[in-house]
Enzyme design. Sequence first.
Site, PDB file in Angstrom:
ATOM      1  N   GLY A   8       0.813  -1.176   0.103  1.00  0.00           N
ATOM      2  CA  GLY A   8      -0.053   0.057  -0.032  1.00  0.00           C
ATOM      3  C   GLY A   8       0.955   1.508   0.061  1.00  0.00           C
ATOM      4  CG  LEU A  10       1.633   3.539  -5.186  1.00  0.00           C
ATOM      5  CD1 LEU A  10       0.975   3.375  -6.656  1.00  0.00           C
ATOM      6  CD2 LEU A  10       2.875   4.438  -5.214  1.00  0.00           C
ATOM      7  N   GLY A  11      -0.334   5.339  -0.842  1.00  0.00           N
ATOM      8  CA  GLY A  11      -1.309   5.741   0.080  1.00  0.00           C
ATOM      9  C   GLY A  11      -0.633   6.959   0.865  1.00  0.00           C
ATOM     10  CD  GLN A  12      -3.108  10.801   5.281  1.00  0.00           C
ATOM     11  OE1 GLN A  12      -3.967   9.796   5.530  1.00  0.00           O
ATOM     12  NE2 GLN A  12      -2.939  11.836   5.676  1.00  0.00           N
ATOM     13  CG  ASP A  49      -4.718  -7.875  -5.258  1.00  0.00           C
ATOM     14  OD1 ASP A  49      -4.975  -7.629  -4.003  1.00  0.00           O
ATOM     15  OD2 ASP A  49      -5.873  -7.953  -5.989  1.00  0.00           O
ATOM     16  CE1 TYR A 138      -9.254   1.087   8.532  1.00  0.00           C
ATOM     17  CE2 TYR A 138     -10.033   2.575  10.388  1.00  0.00           C
ATOM     18  CZ  TYR A 138      -9.018   2.087   9.480  1.00  0.00           C
ATOM     19  OH  TYR A 138      -7.865   2.691   9.489  1.00  0.00           O
ATOM     20  CE  LYS A 142      -6.719  -0.606  10.266  1.00  0.00           C
ATOM     21  NZ  LYS A 142      -5.512  -1.113   9.655  1.00  0.00           N
TER      22      LYS A 142
HETATM   23  P1  NAD Z   1      -4.711   4.985   1.913  1.00  0.00           P
HETATM   24  O1  NAD Z   1      -6.000   4.625   1.750  1.00  0.00           O
HETATM   25  O2  NAD Z   1      -4.183   6.203   1.830  1.00  0.00           O
HETATM   26  O3  NAD Z   1      -3.463   3.882   1.254  1.00  0.00           O
HETATM   27  C1  NAD Z   1      -4.003   2.340   1.397  1.00  0.00           C
HETATM   28  C2  NAD Z   1      -3.281   1.766  -0.095  1.00  0.00           C
HETATM   29  O4  NAD Z   1      -3.415   0.542  -0.019  1.00  0.00           O
HETATM   30  C3  NAD Z   1      -3.594   2.466  -1.359  1.00  0.00           C
HETATM   31  O5  NAD Z   1      -2.411   3.117  -2.002  1.00  0.00           O
HETATM   32  C4  NAD Z   1      -4.362   1.253  -2.042  1.00  0.00           C
HETATM   33  O6  NAD Z   1      -4.063   1.322  -3.455  1.00  0.00           O
HETATM   34  C5  NAD Z   1      -3.573   0.261  -1.528  1.00  0.00           C
HETATM   35  N1  NAD Z   1      -4.380  -0.893  -1.452  1.00  0.00           N
HETATM   36  C6  NAD Z   1      -5.704  -1.276  -1.536  1.00  0.00           C
HETATM   37  N2  NAD Z   1      -6.025  -2.368  -1.687  1.00  0.00           N
HETATM   38  C7  NAD Z   1      -4.974  -3.132  -1.860  1.00  0.00           C
HETATM   39  C8  NAD Z   1      -4.891  -4.489  -1.956  1.00  0.00           C
HETATM   40  N3  NAD Z   1      -5.661  -5.443  -2.409  1.00  0.00           N
HETATM   41  N4  NAD Z   1      -3.375  -4.737  -2.399  1.00  0.00           N
HETATM   42  C9  NAD Z   1      -2.499  -3.974  -2.202  1.00  0.00           C
HETATM   43  N5  NAD Z   1      -2.537  -2.646  -2.018  1.00  0.00           N
HETATM   44  C10 NAD Z   1      -3.968  -2.112  -1.648  1.00  0.00           C
HETATM   45  O7  NAD Z   1      -4.413   4.441   3.458  1.00  0.00           O
HETATM   46  P2  NAD Z   1      -3.187   5.266   4.498  1.00  0.00           P
HETATM   47  O8  NAD Z   1      -3.744   6.366   5.224  1.00  0.00           O
HETATM   48  O9  NAD Z   1      -1.835   5.105   3.947  1.00  0.00           O
HETATM   49  O10 NAD Z   1      -3.202   3.773   5.568  1.00  0.00           O
HETATM   50  C11 NAD Z   1      -2.436   3.011   5.649  1.00  0.00           C
HETATM   51  C12 NAD Z   1      -2.554   1.886   6.899  1.00  0.00           C
HETATM   52  O11 NAD Z   1      -2.573   2.774   8.053  1.00  0.00           O
HETATM   53  C13 NAD Z   1      -3.979   1.253   6.678  1.00  0.00           C
HETATM   54  O12 NAD Z   1      -4.159   0.312   7.267  1.00  0.00           O
HETATM   55  C14 NAD Z   1      -5.202   2.205   7.511  1.00  0.00           C
HETATM   56  O13 NAD Z   1      -5.920   1.474   8.284  1.00  0.00           O
HETATM   57  C15 NAD Z   1      -3.795   2.602   8.714  1.00  0.00           C
HETATM   58  N6  NAD Z   1      -4.214   3.891   9.486  1.00  0.00           N
HETATM   59  C16 NAD Z   1      -4.332   5.265   8.756  1.00  0.00           C
HETATM   60  C17 NAD Z   1      -4.578   6.076   9.530  1.00  0.00           C
HETATM   61  C18 NAD Z   1      -4.664   7.453   8.770  1.00  0.00           C
HETATM   62  O14 NAD Z   1      -5.126   8.328   9.255  1.00  0.00           O
HETATM   63  N7  NAD Z   1      -4.154   7.693   7.316  1.00  0.00           N
HETATM   64  C19 NAD Z   1      -4.798   6.221  10.837  1.00  0.00           C
HETATM   65  C20 NAD Z   1      -5.171   4.919  11.371  1.00  0.00           C
HETATM   66  C21 NAD Z   1      -4.620   3.737  10.715  1.00  0.00           C
HETATM   67  C1  AKB Z   2      -9.940   6.837   9.175  1.00  0.00           C
HETATM   68  O1  AKB Z   2     -10.550   7.927   9.529  1.00  0.00           O
HETATM   69  O2  AKB Z   2     -10.498   5.760   8.665  1.00  0.00           O
HETATM   70  C2  AKB Z   2      -8.339   6.586   9.585  1.00  0.00           C
HETATM   71  C3  AKB Z   2      -8.364   6.328  10.870  1.00  0.00           C
HETATM   72  C4  AKB Z   2      -8.289   6.935  11.904  1.00  0.00           C
HETATM   73  O3  AKB Z   2      -8.042   4.866  10.884  1.00  0.00           O
HETATM   74  N1  AKB Z   2      -7.860   7.915   9.438  1.00  0.00           N
END
Ligand code: NAD
Ligand code: AKB
Length: 330
Positions: A8, A10-12, A49, A138, A142
Amino acid sequence: MRPILVTGALGQIGAELTPALRKAFGAARVIASDLPEAQSADGAYERLDCTQAEAVADLIGRQDVGAVYHLAAILSAIAEDRPQDAWRVNMDGLYNVLEAARRFGCKVFFPSSIAAFGPSTPRRHTPQTTIQRPTTIYGVTKVAGELLCDYYATRFGVDVRGLRLPGLVSWAAPPGGGTTDYAVEMFHSAARRRRYFCFLRPETRLDMMYMPDAIRAMIDLMEADPKRLRYANAYNVTAMSVTPREIAAEIRRHTSLFAVDYCVDPKRQAIADSWPESLDAEAAREDWGFSPRFGLADMTRDMLARLGAATGRFDDPVSSEAPNADAGIG
Ligand code: NAD
Ligand code: AKB
């Protein structure tokens, strides 16, 4: 040192964690992966994936991966629209990564969330160990993820570590469909001199953290002495407990005409109302020295400076494009 894999990527979070890991451990040692075919300017990238067990095992085995930061997931708001997909990606993906980690002997980082708590959890100073009965799919993934990580650690000796992350604020990549996305969007609107329409009520209090603190916490936890980790795969962490109104007020200290309207989205409001207001992060401080550097004021200054540099809009804090009606509503 064996290579590190980021799923993942490319995500945030991945957009900032991957370069940070490359800086810390060497670009050649970090493999980024995600769903799309893509290229990574400063290191290896492989399409992956995570729901495909064989592909996960193949990549981890072939590249002799020693640690996986498993970020691939579907976040809270999108998950409520697509619960079946959320279960498949969040649970099957984690299971596939843990199975490969067991087979090939690698460490795993699992990002849990404040979403692992629910309405029956104490909302203020939410303890490290407490009731976890979330009401979102969600959150269910978790809690189930935390338990699955525990099982792989105790049954198979897999070294799994994790954080219960709060909402993360960052400028490099957009958030991926969560409930705390409003905080990031507010800064982008302010930098573009646009009115922001907030989907949560102004007094909705949630935990937040600025991305540099989150990245440091993930790497510090993965590098920490395992003997000191009492709650290896799910440490509460937070940097601030804030409301949309408080963030808007802090932004307004820099750009006085920033305006917010509140157009509550019942789905995301219900999710936010089921989450804690403020986590107790004492165990993370005691066990591995967690210590965030950014509070609301520092984060706001840095976010606006970076987004202003990107948009070129913060040279003149009172722009003629700024909305002026209802300024101060937020
Ligand atoms: P995001 O949605 O920005 O990025 C998630 C990435 O996962 C995306 O680039 C997407 O293309 C990829 N993805 C989706 N399905 C997939 C699959 N089947 N195989 C491979 N890649 C896949 O999420 P994020 O904010 O970067 O969060 C990353 C992790 O941190 C997640 O588990 C999220 O639950 C956790 N998290 C994030 C936050 C937050 O505020 N950003 C807070 C708490 C927990
Ligand atoms: C969301 O809002 O889903 C995430 C998180 C707090 O897990 N940023």
